[in-house]
Design a protein around this motif. Sequence first.
Motif, PDB file in Angstrom:
ATOM      1  N   ASN A 354       1.018  -1.423  -0.115  1.00  0.00           N
ATOM      2  CA  ASN A 354      -0.183   0.164  -0.254  1.00  0.00           C
ATOM      3  C   ASN A 354       0.413   1.257  -0.471  1.00  0.00           C
ATOM      4  O   ASN A 354       0.531   1.831  -0.641  1.00  0.00           O
ATOM      5  CB  ASN A 354      -1.252   0.225   1.548  1.00  0.00           C
ATOM      6  CG  ASN A 354      -1.896  -1.079   0.801  1.00  0.00           C
ATOM      7  OD1 ASN A 354      -2.505  -1.497  -0.033  1.00  0.00           O
ATOM      8  ND2 ASN A 354      -2.584  -1.709   1.974  1.00  0.00           N
ATOM      9  N   TRP A 357       1.985   1.704  -3.510  1.00  0.00           N
ATOM     10  CA  TRP A 357       1.154   2.278  -4.307  1.00  0.00           C
ATOM     11  C   TRP A 357       0.378   3.572  -4.168  1.00  0.00           C
ATOM     12  O   TRP A 357      -0.403   4.261  -5.520  1.00  0.00           O
ATOM     13  CB  TRP A 357      -0.424   1.352  -4.404  1.00  0.00           C
ATOM     14  CG  TRP A 357       0.124  -0.186  -4.962  1.00  0.00           C
ATOM     15  CD1 TRP A 357       0.761  -0.070  -5.834  1.00  0.00           C
ATOM     16  CD2 TRP A 357      -0.726  -0.949  -5.174  1.00  0.00           C
ATOM     17  NE1 TRP A 357       0.874  -1.507  -6.208  1.00  0.00           N
ATOM     18  CE2 TRP A 357      -0.417  -1.942  -5.482  1.00  0.00           C
ATOM     19  CE3 TRP A 357      -1.959  -1.489  -4.485  1.00  0.00           C
ATOM     20  CZ2 TRP A 357      -0.713  -3.329  -5.703  1.00  0.00           C
ATOM     21  CZ3 TRP A 357      -2.359  -2.865  -4.215  1.00  0.00           C
ATOM     22  CH2 TRP A 357      -1.800  -4.133  -4.912  1.00  0.00           C
ATOM     23  N   ALA A 358       0.187   4.535  -3.038  1.00  0.00           N
ATOM     24  CA  ALA A 358       0.514   5.496  -2.022  1.00  0.00           C
ATOM     25  C   ALA A 358       1.344   6.262  -3.298  1.00  0.00           C
ATOM     26  O   ALA A 358       1.008   6.967  -3.543  1.00  0.00           O
ATOM     27  CB  ALA A 358      -0.233   4.951  -0.848  1.00  0.00           C
ATOM     28  N   ALA A 359       2.121   6.032  -2.784  1.00  0.00           N
ATOM     29  CA  ALA A 359       3.588   6.892  -3.060  1.00  0.00           C
ATOM     30  C   ALA A 359       3.621   7.196  -4.942  1.00  0.00           C
ATOM     31  O   ALA A 359       3.430   7.957  -4.737  1.00  0.00           O
ATOM     32  CB  ALA A 359       4.989   6.053  -3.116  1.00  0.00           C
ATOM     33  N   ALA A 360       2.579   6.023  -5.417  1.00  0.00           N
ATOM     34  CA  ALA A 360       2.417   6.411  -7.041  1.00  0.00           C
ATOM     35  C   ALA A 360       1.296   6.681  -7.686  1.00  0.00           C
ATOM     36  O   ALA A 360       1.019   6.578  -8.112  1.00  0.00           O
ATOM     37  CB  ALA A 360       2.947   4.943  -7.895  1.00  0.00           C
ATOM     38  N   ASN A 361       0.155   7.359  -6.091  1.00  0.00           N
ATOM     39  CA  ASN A 361      -1.385   7.549  -6.455  1.00  0.00           C
ATOM     40  C   ASN A 361      -1.892   6.473  -7.403  1.00  0.00           C
ATOM     41  O   ASN A 361      -2.453   7.462  -7.832  1.00  0.00           O
ATOM     42  CB  ASN A 361      -1.037   8.564  -7.214  1.00  0.00           C
ATOM     43  CG  ASN A 361      -2.317   9.668  -6.851  1.00  0.00           C
ATOM     44  OD1 ASN A 361      -2.844   9.466  -5.868  1.00  0.00           O
ATOM     45  ND2 ASN A 361      -2.329  11.139  -7.614  1.00  0.00           N
ATOM     46  N   ALA A 362      -1.718   4.945  -6.963  1.00  0.00           N
ATOM     47  CA  ALA A 362      -1.877   4.255  -7.407  1.00  0.00           C
ATOM     48  C   ALA A 362      -3.220   4.345  -6.760  1.00  0.00           C
ATOM     49  O   ALA A 362      -3.904   3.707  -5.699  1.00  0.00           O
ATOM     50  CB  ALA A 362      -1.983   3.127  -7.621  1.00  0.00           C
ATOM     51  N   PRO A 363      -4.609   3.675  -8.698  1.00  0.00           N
ATOM     52  CA  PRO A 363      -6.256   3.733  -7.552  1.00  0.00           C
ATOM     53  C   PRO A 363      -6.549   2.013  -6.816  1.00  0.00           C
ATOM     54  O   PRO A 363      -7.126   1.611  -7.413  1.00  0.00           O
ATOM     55  CB  PRO A 363      -6.950   4.367  -8.384  1.00  0.00           C
ATOM     56  CG  PRO A 363      -6.170   3.386  -9.905  1.00  0.00           C
ATOM     57  CD  PRO A 363      -4.305   4.179  -9.847  1.00  0.00           C
ATOM     58  N   LYS A 378      -9.966   0.664  -6.991  1.00  0.00           N
ATOM     59  CA  LYS A 378     -10.540   2.393  -5.877  1.00  0.00           C
ATOM     60  C   LYS A 378     -11.263   2.746  -7.344  1.00  0.00           C
ATOM     61  O   LYS A 378     -11.095   4.361  -7.560  1.00  0.00           O
ATOM     62  CB  LYS A 378      -9.508   3.462  -5.500  1.00  0.00           C
ATOM     63  CG  LYS A 378      -9.213   3.026  -4.100  1.00  0.00           C
ATOM     64  CD  LYS A 378      -8.471   3.772  -3.130  1.00  0.00           C
ATOM     65  CE  LYS A 378      -7.443   4.068  -3.241  1.00  0.00           C
ATOM     66  NZ  LYS A 378      -7.025   4.661  -2.845  1.00  0.00           N
ATOM     67  N   SER A 435       4.013  -5.057  -6.580  1.00  0.00           N
ATOM     68  CA  SER A 435       4.671  -4.041  -7.292  1.00  0.00           C
ATOM     69  C   SER A 435       3.696  -3.448  -8.159  1.00  0.00           C
ATOM     70  O   SER A 435       4.035  -2.847  -9.220  1.00  0.00           O
ATOM     71  CB  SER A 435       4.789  -2.730  -6.008  1.00  0.00           C
ATOM     72  OG  SER A 435       6.374  -3.285  -6.174  1.00  0.00           O
ATOM     73  N   GLN A 451     -10.542   7.705 -12.716  1.00  0.00           N
ATOM     74  CA  GLN A 451     -10.642   8.605 -12.139  1.00  0.00           C
ATOM     75  C   GLN A 451     -11.220   8.190 -10.423  1.00  0.00           C
ATOM     76  O   GLN A 451     -11.807   6.794 -10.658  1.00  0.00           O
ATOM     77  CB  GLN A 451     -11.974   9.507 -12.301  1.00  0.00           C
ATOM     78  CG  GLN A 451     -12.890  10.476 -11.086  1.00  0.00           C
ATOM     79  CD  GLN A 451     -14.034  11.020 -11.438  1.00  0.00           C
ATOM     80  OE1 GLN A 451     -14.369  10.466 -12.506  1.00  0.00           O
ATOM     81  NE2 GLN A 451     -14.337  11.112 -10.289  1.00  0.00           N
ATOM     82  N   THR A 452     -10.173   8.586  -9.516  1.00  0.00           N
ATOM     83  CA  THR A 452     -10.390   7.486  -8.708  1.00  0.00           C
ATOM     84  C   THR A 452     -11.885   7.852  -7.317  1.00  0.00           C
ATOM     85  O   THR A 452     -12.098   9.315  -7.968  1.00  0.00           O
ATOM     86  CB  THR A 452      -9.264   7.479  -7.260  1.00  0.00           C
ATOM     87  OG1 THR A 452      -9.248   9.072  -6.657  1.00  0.00           O
ATOM     88  CG2 THR A 452      -8.078   6.669  -7.857  1.00  0.00           C
TER      89      THR A 452
END
Length: 453
Positions: A354, A357-363, A378, A435, A451-452
């Motif tokens: 997570n 993924w958060a660092a990559a702004n991943a939905p 998301k 990842s 779009q998330t």
Amino acid sequence: MIRESLNSRYDIALSELEARTCHSWKMRLDCSKVMTDVVTISGGASPQPIMRSAEGCRITDIDNNQYIDLCMGFGTNLLGHKPHIVQQALIAQIAKGWNFGFSNEGQLALAELICSAGASNERALLCGSGAEATATAMRAARAYTGKDVIGVFTGAYHGGHDQSLITADSEHVSQKVHIGLGIPLALDEVIEPLVYGSSSAFQRIRDLRHSLAAIIVEPVQSSEPKSHDGTWLRDLQSVCHECGVLVILDEVTTGFRLAFGGAQERFSLSPDLVTYGKVMAGGLPMGSVAGRTDIMKVFAPKDESPAVFSGSAFGGNVMSVSAALATLSFLREHKDTLYNDLDSATDRLTKSVNARWAAANAPIILEQCSSIFKLVFKTPKTFASKHDLDDARRAEDTFFVHLLDRGITLHTSRTGYLSTAHTHEDVDFIIEAMSGAFNESAADGCFANLQTS
Ligand code: PMP
């Protein structure tokens, strides 16, 4: 089957996979002529290999490709595939025969083990599966209370029997929804959908107290396995007790997984009936209903009064009993360390993935409770166009293909389970694969338009 044009990373991964799993592809085509297998055939665009063997956390397909497994027999194999203690118990039992129909000598010890898992488990009944356990518990609740309606929660799953396939959309809860075709409309009369996690459910239970026999609730929903402190469950239980409505705690997934005492122990619950399955028999088919003696007596009243029916050709069969005795004895003996270690390993997995993924702004996110986790995309709940919906599906399929290509099997339901057989290095490998699978999909532009929410 191999594609001619290799346009994207997805195409490359898929064609590599198709080449590596060519016998699975061929067998899936042959299978579709004579058998209906929703698990193997309806894998969507992500190809599901056909498996031949499994050991520890590894599973091998018919082309001899080995994967690190996260499906783990839908969470039945908490000790890994084919753990030595279960294998030994089964080998010993095979020499003595495998389905007697009559009671067998391990059943008493098994019932004692189940009863030792929670104060509410005063007596236990053995069944053949989780679905049989939930259907049997509902019948017992109706017989005990003399009322017909069972409350079920949005997002729940209680097995493949008609009554558990009636639910409601969380936004339109008064409208009943059947999961799939073939469910008689007449059953709608005896199922009341309630909103999971809501206080509106409490008022509905109060309003329906005279017709509601029981509510059945998963303490952690496999459809959304989020960590929580159990407050809502304890409040739900108080309302039910105040209204004379029984609480059936469906621990088919959480039992012996969240702790030896399952969610009952973890959240300090005192349900009236509890249903078990999955982990209890170390990968063999089994289920159980446990609960208060006065309720459990409906199955075998001492006097001449009519009993509630329960039973099946495989319920309490001697092979599953042997596997369950080996599994539950081991879990009880090691419960003080085993569950902490397993939960910590899963925490490390989900937190690392997570964070990346958060660092990559991943939905995309891994939701988790204990050693159960779910991959959640998301994406918006509603789509402006079919094109957007197709984009979302394509992004998910692409992710799955890359994950499989990197040697990880996760069922397309997206719920995964860690086992005690997954080592620190295996978890590292899974983190890199998850990842990496996202990076590959993102490089193809799959997530760009999503779009998330
Ligand atoms: N209840 C719950 C909470 C479950 O997760 C499941 C299975 N996924 C069942 C019941 C049904 O169990 P089985 O598949 O053994 O019939």
